[in-house]
Design an enzyme around this catalytic site. Structure first.
Site, PDB file in Angstrom:
ATOM      1  N   ASP A  70      -7.599   4.159  46.385  1.00  0.00           N
ATOM      2  CA  ASP A  70      -6.501   4.047  46.957  1.00  0.00           C
ATOM      3  C   ASP A  70      -5.503   4.196  46.587  1.00  0.00           C
ATOM      4  O   ASP A  70      -4.326   3.988  46.945  1.00  0.00           O
ATOM      5  CB  ASP A  70      -6.979   3.973  48.906  1.00  0.00           C
ATOM      6  CG  ASP A  70      -7.499   4.678  49.339  1.00  0.00           C
ATOM      7  OD1 ASP A  70      -8.029   5.717  49.406  1.00  0.00           O
ATOM      8  OD2 ASP A  70      -8.530   4.303  50.522  1.00  0.00           O
ATOM      9  N   GLY A  71      -5.838   2.619  46.109  1.00  0.00           N
ATOM     10  CA  GLY A  71      -4.609   2.010  45.469  1.00  0.00           C
ATOM     11  C   GLY A  71      -3.576   2.727  44.305  1.00  0.00           C
ATOM     12  O   GLY A  71      -2.684   2.632  44.373  1.00  0.00           O
ATOM     13  N   THR A 185      -6.450  -0.141  58.165  1.00  0.00           N
ATOM     14  CA  THR A 185      -7.571   0.040  58.100  1.00  0.00           C
ATOM     15  C   THR A 185      -8.086  -0.771  56.712  1.00  0.00           C
ATOM     16  O   THR A 185      -9.138  -1.038  56.022  1.00  0.00           O
ATOM     17  CB  THR A 185      -8.299   1.607  57.841  1.00  0.00           C
ATOM     18  OG1 THR A 185      -7.374   2.489  56.844  1.00  0.00           O
ATOM     19  CG2 THR A 185      -8.200   2.212  58.713  1.00  0.00           C
ATOM     20  N   ALA A 186      -6.997  -1.300  56.223  1.00  0.00           N
ATOM     21  CA  ALA A 186      -6.410  -2.177  55.215  1.00  0.00           C
ATOM     22  C   ALA A 186      -6.229  -3.708  55.173  1.00  0.00           C
ATOM     23  O   ALA A 186      -6.970  -3.920  56.504  1.00  0.00           O
ATOM     24  CB  ALA A 186      -5.284  -1.580  53.863  1.00  0.00           C
TER      25      ALA A 186
END
Lengths: 288, 288, 288, 288
Positions: A70-71, A185-186
């Protein structure tokens, strides 16, 4: 369907090599024009491939395939400037919220996508500007979150928050997270925030370790303006956008947040299910 | 501005008397037609006043003044069937989220309102239907929240949740709160839910003491459909709407929630500030 | 080492059969005297085995092997009356906090235990008495927790709490959990309580969905006395001990809790590690 | 009762003046020998009073009166080296957990204390040592808490925790708070920790915004040893003791915590009630 495909890969991860090579074979076989970022280029033999900077790549492609976590997709999102680009995320092993295609099923999924069978999903970004002495001294975009937090100090900081010009509260805390649904959600989740469904046009303000126990997360309309003012005289604070520290803040700095006009468009395989990702990532169904 | 005013008062609270009498004097002096509910009628001398059932009162007035706490206004909201009615809440001492006018400043505030200077605010309700063996066995409306919770048992219940037809999760817990923004500062807040700004078109699902620690509140679009299925074989559960228990539930019961098409309209004095109410009610600004 | 072994099995679980048969073979081969409860007896061919009630079994054995989950061990603990009994828990598949031996490694672990190589661990129970009109109307023991919670009502209940005679607070909530360290990883954890290391001589009071957001879990000395008084006039509440509802409570009922003088002794294999169990049960180490 | 009284006052707070002057008059009138710290000395006319450094003052007095807030008392506690000193805290307006005597009732309370009517309460401190490359590079004492937290970075840090040599877990978070009962109502409470009764011989480990949602506060025996290891290669972390940053930490640093052998003794008026302080400080009883 797509005129040119851009490949962007995670930095310094050896697992990238095989997946990128496999992707290139896939695109070559199907005679699909493509462009590589410099990261991808390092894992393929030199041979007349079209290698570009991320900026140039993003400007020239209409489908960008991100290989990584995701990063990596977050970083790429920062570079995109046009709504006409679509992004598709391939993870290197662990399911991501944004990189939801496994490299093992990559080929079948891409067959579907290039046949025009896919789902599109818009995600919005937050635009943040820092105003000091009536002058904008910095600005940035975030897909996940903008965080104002204490910096090089063990002391709490004091923040005044305004939503659409209305004063919300003065809080003493370790900081304040302003998160999009994508970011919910992070870090915001670790801070005690709720999960916001990605289709929601809302943002959530999550105080970090607030001194007042009734300072709870607040969800507000994403189309409004959020303003945070550093109000403690001796406060030492920092602005962080999507996990990248951006600017050291001082007293009376105003951090002004607005929804960015242009968002990004994610592509998912047909049958993509946000809640299935949520169940996997949060280990729902695992018994205590 | 308003053709007929209805007065509805809290039951069994002696503080009502003085305020209702004062309100009637106010309305008589200004020759504003009004109707009383039976509760109001008990505190004024019998004298040819127009006393009606709440249903009839709600049907015949275009402004309803509620004297009491948020609970009284909640009850009244259940009776309303038309969007053309406006409600104004006068509290009996303690500021309410819905009854935000103090009886001490009632006269000045009403002068403003009848002069046409006020703010309107829409609040939506949840419509809930219980489907058993393919038949609807009950339905209800809630302004705050719909709660499915264990009943007459110390055992957790097992609930399957669906949003817009997508399976969200199976949870074992004491129950699940589905709350509107209006209800987000009521029971849902005690259960660990976030505050939702009242203008938000969203609802929040808050698990009560969930067995899986990562089962966190989820905020979803209010225009979708939420469905909760009682899935444990021996579960004993109950449906509660706005704090009133409604129906005992059994295995395979489907609780279907939708936003009600017609909401209610609250009237606030000009300068009303939601965040000011929040600060007062949650004691923000009080030091630890 | 042990003179007589008692076998107690989980009710209505077909997975019990094979494990009990295997255990009996093990004990017969080693000529270790043993006694069965009626549950174990149903899974073995009738043949002159010593079958007894749980009470009689607990009174005549000095090692009790529980086959099932934590719930089965909890139930057995309630029957034990003497400190000279040791308990050993064998789980049927999923690791338990109390039943920490897998049936697959049962034989090797029992070899160790009967050779005298094991760890002993004391766990205390809570004794609870309900006093109504100056008379004790009920009493019970709990290894995990004692819960006072609302019952057949959607309304909050009002509880006054005292520790060692000192008034702590009046809370309006869904109820209050009083948990031992053993119970701190059970219901109390779902209610937001901390984990208490099992060796700690402390109990934790965890409010369930308290109306006041600053009502937080409180950890107090286990050697003191906790008293909870039902103080709301219309409250309808229930007492639950280790998940078994025990008594319906009415206004002014006093629930008096003390550490029970005699606890239980668990036996673990040498090298047993509480934190390893915690890591497995709480999925620590699993990435988001 | 007491041979020599030391007066220590908060720095840079003008409200100190009147209280210190009043205290000096009180002590002179009763011919009680006393010593001032330099802060107290600045608010009284120069006149042969015995003014000393805090160190010397702490060494020569058997009762120390702290005028200020909890922070001033915390600072003083760090200077104390002997158990034979007692501390009494006078607050300047806002009730403190440690400074529980109001300046308005100071005179009556001191009459009681000097007549020998008071309560004593022991509070323990944590001793922390930082070990780098097998050498201790720093050490400190804390009455409230020891915090290991990320520093000059937006990235989470990775911490391995051991209790009494047993591995507890590896966590990725903003940091970890190790708090005494005294500190449990300070920063640890903001981080989601429980309240520990001051008489409890326990400490609580509270993760700050942990990445894994099931990483919850753990309460362990205060007589054991807690060890935290910075295990992330690129981690940038800091050690903070009672809110004072102490040392920048690097990878493989071991932070070793033990209960300090010698604690401090607080003096409270007869009838002092910890729970009354808790109710006032946490606004219990205030309705939502």
């Amino acid at each position: 369907m797509f005129n040119k495909v851009g490949l962007i890969a995670k930095k310094d991860d050896e697992r990238v090599e095989e997946t990128v090579q496999s992707l290139i074979r896939y695109l070559v076989e199907r005679r699909l024009p493509f462009v590589l970022d410099s990261e991808c280029a390092t894992v393929v033999p030199d041979g007349g491939l079209d290698v570009r900077s991320r900026e140039s790549l993003c400007a020239s492609c209409d489908l960008i395939i991100v290989i990584g976590g995701d990063g990596t997709l977050l970083n790429t999102a920062h570079t995109l400037s046009s709504k006409d680009v679509r992004m598709l995320g391939i993870n290197l092993g662990r399911l991501g919220f944004l990189t939801d295609i496994s490299r093992h099923e990559m080929t079948q999924q891409l067959d579907e996508v290039f046949a025009g069978r896919f789902q599109e999903e818009e995600r919005f970004l937050l635009h943040v500007a820092v105003v000091r002495d009536a002058r904008q001294v910095a600005s940035n975009d975030s897909l996940n979150d903008v965080v104002v937090h204490r910096w090089r100090t063990a002391r709490l900081i004091t923040l005044d928050t305004y939503v659409d010009g209305s004063f919300v509260n003065t809080q003493r805390s370790d900081g304040l997270i302003v998160s999009t649904p994508t970011g919910s959600t992070a870090y915001a989740l670790s801070g005690g925030g709720p999960i916001l469904h990605p289709a929601l046009d809302a943002i959530v303000l999550v105080p970090i370790c607030p001194h007042t126990l009734s300072n709870r997360p607040i969800v507000v309309d994403a189309d409004g303006q959020v303003e945070i003012v550093i109000s403690g005289a001796r406060d030492s604070a920092q602005l962080t956008c999507d996990g990248q520290t951006t600017l050291e803040l001082t007293m009376n700095d105003r951090i002004v947040l607005r929804k960015k006009e242009v968002g990004i468009t994610l592509i998912h395989p047909t049958g993509y299910d946000y809640y299935a990702t949520l169940r996997t990532k949060l280990h729902w169904g695992k018994e205590l």
